[in-house]
Design an enzyme around this catalytic site. Structure first.
Site, PDB file in Angstrom:
ATOM      1  CG  ASP A 314      -7.740  -0.193   3.132  1.00  0.00           C
ATOM      2  OD1 ASP A 314      -7.035   0.350   2.248  1.00  0.00           O
ATOM      3  OD2 ASP A 314      -8.982  -0.239   3.048  1.00  0.00           O
ATOM      4  CD  GLU A 504     -11.766   4.415  -0.121  1.00  0.00           C
ATOM      5  OE1 GLU A 504     -11.491   4.414   1.082  1.00  0.00           O
ATOM      6  OE2 GLU A 504     -10.900   4.295  -1.016  1.00  0.00           O
TER       7      GLU A 504
HETATM    8  C1  BGC Z   1      -5.966   7.054  -3.024  1.00  0.00           C
HETATM    9  C2  BGC Z   1      -6.951   5.930  -2.863  1.00  0.00           C
HETATM   10  C3  BGC Z   1      -7.031   5.591  -1.435  1.00  0.00           C
HETATM   11  C4  BGC Z   1      -7.365   6.819  -0.614  1.00  0.00           C
HETATM   12  C5  BGC Z   1      -7.388   6.519   0.828  1.00  0.00           C
HETATM   13  C6  BGC Z   1      -6.399   8.227  -2.203  1.00  0.00           C
HETATM   14  O1  BGC Z   1      -5.513   9.297  -2.340  1.00  0.00           O
HETATM   15  O2  BGC Z   1      -5.838   7.422  -4.346  1.00  0.00           O
HETATM   16  O3  BGC Z   1      -6.579   4.800  -3.574  1.00  0.00           O
HETATM   17  O4  BGC Z   1      -7.984   4.619  -1.268  1.00  0.00           O
HETATM   18  O5  BGC Z   1      -6.488   7.882  -0.874  1.00  0.00           O
HETATM   19  O6  BGC Z   1      -7.608   7.661   1.606  1.00  0.00           O
HETATM   20  C1  BGC Z   2      -9.470   1.341   0.171  1.00  0.00           C
HETATM   21  C2  BGC Z   2      -9.087  -0.001  -0.371  1.00  0.00           C
HETATM   22  C3  BGC Z   2      -8.090   0.158  -1.478  1.00  0.00           C
HETATM   23  C4  BGC Z   2      -6.909   0.954  -0.987  1.00  0.00           C
HETATM   24  C5  BGC Z   2      -5.843   1.151  -2.024  1.00  0.00           C
HETATM   25  C6  BGC Z   2      -8.277   2.188   0.493  1.00  0.00           C
HETATM   26  O1  BGC Z   2      -8.657   3.489   0.846  1.00  0.00           O
HETATM   27  O2  BGC Z   2     -10.261   1.168   1.334  1.00  0.00           O
HETATM   28  O3  BGC Z   2     -10.228  -0.691  -0.809  1.00  0.00           O
HETATM   29  O4  BGC Z   2      -7.705  -1.106  -1.948  1.00  0.00           O
HETATM   30  O5  BGC Z   2      -7.354   2.216  -0.556  1.00  0.00           O
HETATM   31  O6  BGC Z   2      -6.210   2.059  -2.988  1.00  0.00           O
END
Ligand code: BGC
Ligand code: BGC
Length: 644
Positions: A314, A504
């Site tokens: 991830d 998240e």
């Molecule tokens: C991204 C997300 C990612 C996240 C993780 C964001 O800037 O757009 O896709 O899951 O950062 O911290």
């Molecule tokens: C998330 C994932 C996601 C990834 C890419 C992460 O922060 O936990 O679920 O697929 O970002 O955007």
């Protein structure tokens, strides 16, 4: 010769020792043994391609930059094997990028990759978690929690197919979905990405989604699905995002592994590692971050479960392994991770990883295993998209409308109130009634969706718009905060309450907070206080990513509906609120059933709390003649301090 023989012998011995340990390790034993199914012709093609690659090119295959940080020229220069776009990432950083613009960028990446490594294409992954949600104009389906309420695997499979079509329309081949979390504490900000607390539901719907996404993958229709996040992302203590799950090995496999087993049954070829840590509560061992857990990634997933696809980390997740930074982590690669999501510092990652191999900290055999897996998957996905790069190809409004209809759960109902007759004059209150951002939740065009507006969803229908379509504009009056109209002059009030969008960890309910919605959103209680008790019955819908404590809100409502995060097709809600016109099919009633128990108190965080308001599986049809309209106990005053 002698030394190489003894090296071979000791390698064999090591293998026997490891295999022997794995056979008796209760962590491994808890999972069902599966046998690999291999295709000899495919394996031969993989071996031949592997031989053409230098070490640097192999590392390039394992490196996954974010599209905002790499150009097609750099894809060629560094022989990059995969790219990804995060939530709210669009070609040219343009939130309005069209499918044709997405497709054009994917073609540039692909051409560059094929120049660097002839015959080995690039794949581009994206979080298409409720439809192709990064792309303006795509139909957005209910988030998984709503699909869990439908219990309808055929529906979920169809949604997988429609989502794959949308992803292919933009030239991508890979979705980071489904999330297979089995959420134990609904304070977690990702509860809505979970189908249910019931492992059997997660298993069946997870399987169906993978089947739908991957159908026709070889001929350019389906896309790669991703089982995420392995494993026990939904088990963290107090629902803390990226926190620690404490379970026995058996619970780990049977509860949190259920969805992954379903995905493997469907032939999933990609698995994403969980940000969380695991502590074995039977063996009293803290195993730490999943990104460094060789037992679970290699011995369980790759060996015991015979998973032959690739494991992707991830977002900078490897950087959380002790001794690592996002751009340098031999421990994660040695634990079994094949593709490293290194959104930003990917050039440094390549340099560091080449050095780690040259200096012997990562065995060459591990690199070859990773690249074999990557090639095996790539050669299983057709690269020529068969779907036109049009907005229409990204839309499936009737399917989404059906999903919405099936997902609503009726928690309270005064018999005879619903459906409202077509002649009803309706007052609509609550700003969310006119907000596609609230209706869709996080991961909708943007990641957190704090700044998304209705203009981001030109295809969408709010509930307000859907009611106007169904009843006629003259019969529907909108008063966002309920201060401008006299409710007594209407036949019914429809109130829409909502959590603001989040994704998240930003959506976690923190330790000093509780589940009482009206505490976090006092304006929602205020609007109900203004409209309730004036004679017109109040029908309340709640847009939320999880079950919440709503006694005070339900007490001011004659009907109360958990609408989850329904997405762009508000008509699916209007279908259940308003009676069908003459000649239309009979009113179906509410078929959605709770995917999580619904709390009876502000501190009922756990999905296993005794005496919830309504249990897992609860929900009314609306056709009952006697129902639960008796007042609920009012929220405790002062606010309770919830036990830890
Ligand atoms: C991204 C997300 C990612 C996240 C993780 C964001 O800037 O757009 O896709 O899951 O950062 O911290
Ligand atoms: C998330 C994932 C996601 C990834 C890419 C992460 O922060 O936990 O679920 O697929 O970002 O955007």
């Amino acid at each position: 010769m002698a030394s190489s023989t003894s090296l071979l012998a000791s390698t064999l011995l090591l293998f026997v020792a490891v295999a022997g340990a794995a056979q008796t390790d209760p962590i491994v034993q808890a999972w069902p043994a599966r046998a690999p199914v291999r295709d000899a012709a495919l394996e031969a093609r993989v071996e031949a391609a592997l031989k053409t690659l230098t070490l640097r090119q192999k590392i390039g295959q394992m490196t996954q930059p974010e599209i905002r940080t790499i150009t097609p020229d750099e894809v060629r220069e560094y022989a990059i094997g995969t790219v990804q776009s995060g939530g709210g990432s669009w070609p040219g950083d343009d939130r309005g990028a069209t499918p044709a613009q997405w497709r054009a960028l994917s073609e540039q990446f692909q051409a560059a990759a094929l120049q660097a490594t002839p015959g080995i294409p690039l794949i581009w992954g994206v979080d298409a978690v409720h439809g192709h949600n990064n792309v303006r104009g795509a139909t957005l389906f209910p988030h998984n929690i709503g699909l869990g309420a439908t219990r309808d695997a055929d529906l979920v499979r169809d949604i997988g197919r429609a989502t794959a079509r949308a992803v292919r329309a933009t030239g991508l081949q890979w979705s980071f979905a489904p999330t297979l979390a089995v959420v134990q504490d609904v304070r977690w900000g990702r509860t809505y990405e979970s189908f249910s607390v019931d492992p059997a539901i997660v298993r069946s719907l997870g399987r169906a989604e993978v089947e739908g996404l991957q159908e026709g993958m070889q001929d350019g229709h389906g896309v790669l699905a991703t089982a995420k996040h392995f494993v026990a992302d939904g088990g963290t203590l107090r629902g803390v995002d990226q926190g620690v799950s404490r379970t026995t090995p058996t619970e780990l496999a049977q509860i949190h592994g259920a969805g992954h087993l379903g995905a493997l049954d469907a032939g999933v070829l990609s698995v994403m590692v969980s940000f969380s840590s695991w502590t074995d509560s039977a063996g009293h061992v803290e195993h730490g971050k999943m990104h460094g857990n060789k037992t679970l990634l290699t011995e369980v997933l790759k060996q015991r479960l015979a998973f032959d696809g690739f494991i992707v980390s991830d977002w900078e997740g490897v950087g959380q392994v002790p001794g690592c930074i996002p751009e340098d982590c031999p421990a994660a690669i040695n634990a079994g991770i094949d593709i490293i999501m290194v959104p930003f510092r990917w050039k440094a990652f390549i340099e560091n990883t080449v050095r780690e191999v040259e200096q012997g900290r990562i065995p060459m055999a591990r690199i070859d295993d990773a690249v074999r897996r990557i090639l095996r998957v790539k050669f299983s996905v057709g690269m020529t998209p068969r779907v036109p790069a049009t907005v229409e190809a990204m839309q499936a409004p009737e399917l989404a409308r059906r999903a919405v209809r099936e997902s609503l759960v009726l928690l309270k109902h005064k018999p005879g109130l619903l459906p409202l007759p077509r002649t009803a004059h309706v007052l609509v209150v609550g700003a969310a009634a006119d907000s596609l951002a609230h209706q869709s939740g996080g991961w909708s065009v943007d990641w957190q969706d704090r700044d998304t507006t209705n203009a981001d969803f030109p295809q969408g229908t709010t509930l307000l718009a859907a009611l106007r379509q169904r009843l006629g504009t003259a019969q529907v009056v909108f008063d966002a905060d309920g201060t401008q109209q006299d409710p007594a002059r209407f036949d019914a009030v429809v109130a829409v309450l909502a959590e603001a969008p989040y994704a998240e960890g930003a959506g976690d309910i923190r330790i000093n907070e509780n589940l009482r919605h009206s505490l976090r959103y006092p304006q929602d209680l205020a609007v109900l206080q203004r409209v309730a008790g004036h004679g017109a019955p109040v029908v309340t819908l709640l847009y939320s990513g999880r079950p919440l404590y709503v006694n005070d809100l339900a007490n001011r409502s004659d009907a109360f509906i958990a609408a989850w995060l329904p997405g762009t097709e508000g008509a699916g809600m209007a279908d259940l609120l308003v009676a069908p016109a003459a000649g239309e099919p009979a009113w179906p009633g509410f078929t959605g059933r709770l995917p999580f128990p619904w709390p009876a108190g502000p501190c009922q965080f756990s999905s296993h709390e005794p005496k919830p308001w309504l249990p897992l599986g609860g929900g009314l049809s609306g056709k009952e003649t006697r129902t639960n309209t008796r007042p609920l106990p009012d929220p405790p005053d002062p606010q309770p301090i919830c036990p830890l």
